[in-house]
Design a protein around this motif. Sequence first.
Motif, PDB file in Angstrom:
ATOM      1  N   TRP A 136       0.833  -1.202   0.000  1.00  0.00           N
ATOM      2  CA  TRP A 136       0.000   0.000   0.000  1.00  0.00           C
ATOM      3  C   TRP A 136       0.870   1.255   0.000  1.00  0.00           C
ATOM      4  CZ3 TRP A 136      -5.122   0.051  -0.900  1.00  0.00           C
ATOM      5  CH2 TRP A 136      -5.795  -1.177  -0.818  1.00  0.00           C
ATOM      6  N   THR A 188      -0.551   3.637  -2.698  1.00  0.00           N
ATOM      7  CA  THR A 188      -1.982   3.904  -2.700  1.00  0.00           C
ATOM      8  C   THR A 188      -2.478   4.089  -1.275  1.00  0.00           C
ATOM      9  OG1 THR A 188      -2.329   2.638  -4.730  1.00  0.00           O
ATOM     10  CG2 THR A 188      -4.252   2.978  -3.334  1.00  0.00           C
ATOM     11  N   ARG A 197      -8.615   0.148  -6.875  1.00  0.00           N
ATOM     12  CA  ARG A 197      -7.535  -0.804  -6.607  1.00  0.00           C
ATOM     13  C   ARG A 197      -8.000  -2.175  -7.115  1.00  0.00           C
ATOM     14  NH1 ARG A 197      -2.380  -1.403  -3.405  1.00  0.00           N
ATOM     15  NH2 ARG A 197      -2.410  -3.511  -2.604  1.00  0.00           N
ATOM     16  N   ASP A 245      -4.811   1.676  -9.389  1.00  0.00           N
ATOM     17  CA  ASP A 245      -3.770   0.761  -8.928  1.00  0.00           C
ATOM     18  C   ASP A 245      -4.090  -0.656  -9.401  1.00  0.00           C
ATOM     19  OD1 ASP A 245      -2.236  -1.067  -7.409  1.00  0.00           O
ATOM     20  OD2 ASP A 245      -2.247   0.193  -5.628  1.00  0.00           O
TER      21      ASP A 245
END
Length: 428
Positions: free
Chosen positions: A50, A53, A259, A288
């Motif tokens: 992560w 993001t 994501r 992402d």
Amino acid sequence: MAVLQSKLDTLQARIAGLRFDPQGWLGALRADALARLTAMGMPGRRDEYWRYTNPAGLIAADVAAVSLFDPGDEPPPFDGIDRLKIVFVDGVFDAAQSDNFALEGVHVERLAVAEQADIHWATALYGVLESRGQTPVQRPLATLNSAFATDGVLVRVTGKPSKPISLIYQHNSKTSDVVLHHCIKVESGAEVTLLENGPAAARFSHVMEVDIADGGRFHHIRAQGRAHQRQAATHLFARIGNHAAFKSFTLTANGRLTRNEAVLELLGSDSVAHIAGAALGDGDFHHDDTVFITHAGARCESRQVFKKVLKNGATGVFQGKILVKQGAQKTDGYQISQALMLDGESQFLAKPELEIYADDVKCSHGSTSGAIDETALFYLRSRGVPRRAAQSLLVLAFLAEAITEIEDEAISEDIRQRLQSWLERHEH
């Protein structure tokens, strides 16, 4: 290692309003997922996967109100394709807009209906691939989905249905928080195409687990909804047998935060796993793609092809890994991630990885970002093509490698025409 208290506190706030129903065959699987989730907590910015993001919007207790997207006269994706339509409106099944589930070569059920049975074939699949996908990287948002999904579809493919199954996600509530979970079992020698489209919700949690037996084939084409303020976390888990094929393509335009994670396991030999994506981002757009493909069988082929077009400060992320286990000889693994930057404000963050424990393999990965080719642009303009139209042509050419991963020519053409239409709108 003890879970940080802050992660547990965030988890408790996130799940406070979600439904947990430990009944029937699904109850034990939900309880197992909840136990695993409690051992993880929610993701944070310090977690390795992560880093690029910020998960804040996906793990917040409340959903921020969003404006609803009006497509105007733009036709829905796949509108001209004969398909079996299954419609969810803010996560709730809409029987009036959906078709009868009857289709040769396949059996389709809703999760919310099937969970009332005492036993079910999906017991061996629901949450199973998601659980396997937690190693070596934890994916707590997928586990949260397994514990709290309110509905979804269970699809058992025994033959070769004459038309695709189409999941349509409509969004009518400004604060909808939707959690859907799908299980797809493709029997030996069977083949199916699954389509997905629509904005779904203000915040959308989506998990799909796909089990492909020997000789089976699964085709997945997704057009993620164009509502710009939506936030979505999707997870695609697949287990692929001998002489089997998995192919997935995702088109994304708009969306504040998306994501898309995929965890694919080539467990059999002589199999194929292709996953591709094309994204167009403008402004406060964060997209992402995080992919992990494991080669465990011999003579398998994998392809990761991701293209992003970014402008006005948009952000694109790609994290892709190919793991080749010992004994997975003759592996052919290909990975490419590229970004076309239409201004100097956007950014592309990439982390390609290879981890290989076999000595007779062919694996490659590459990641690039850059601006429009000025030579090509000059060539088109010198032949009378206006600058914006010329730029659109070059954008389509840039995305072509990802789109060609779609086998069905009618669906591939639908995607191309949609992209061209979107780009033409931005020319004016």
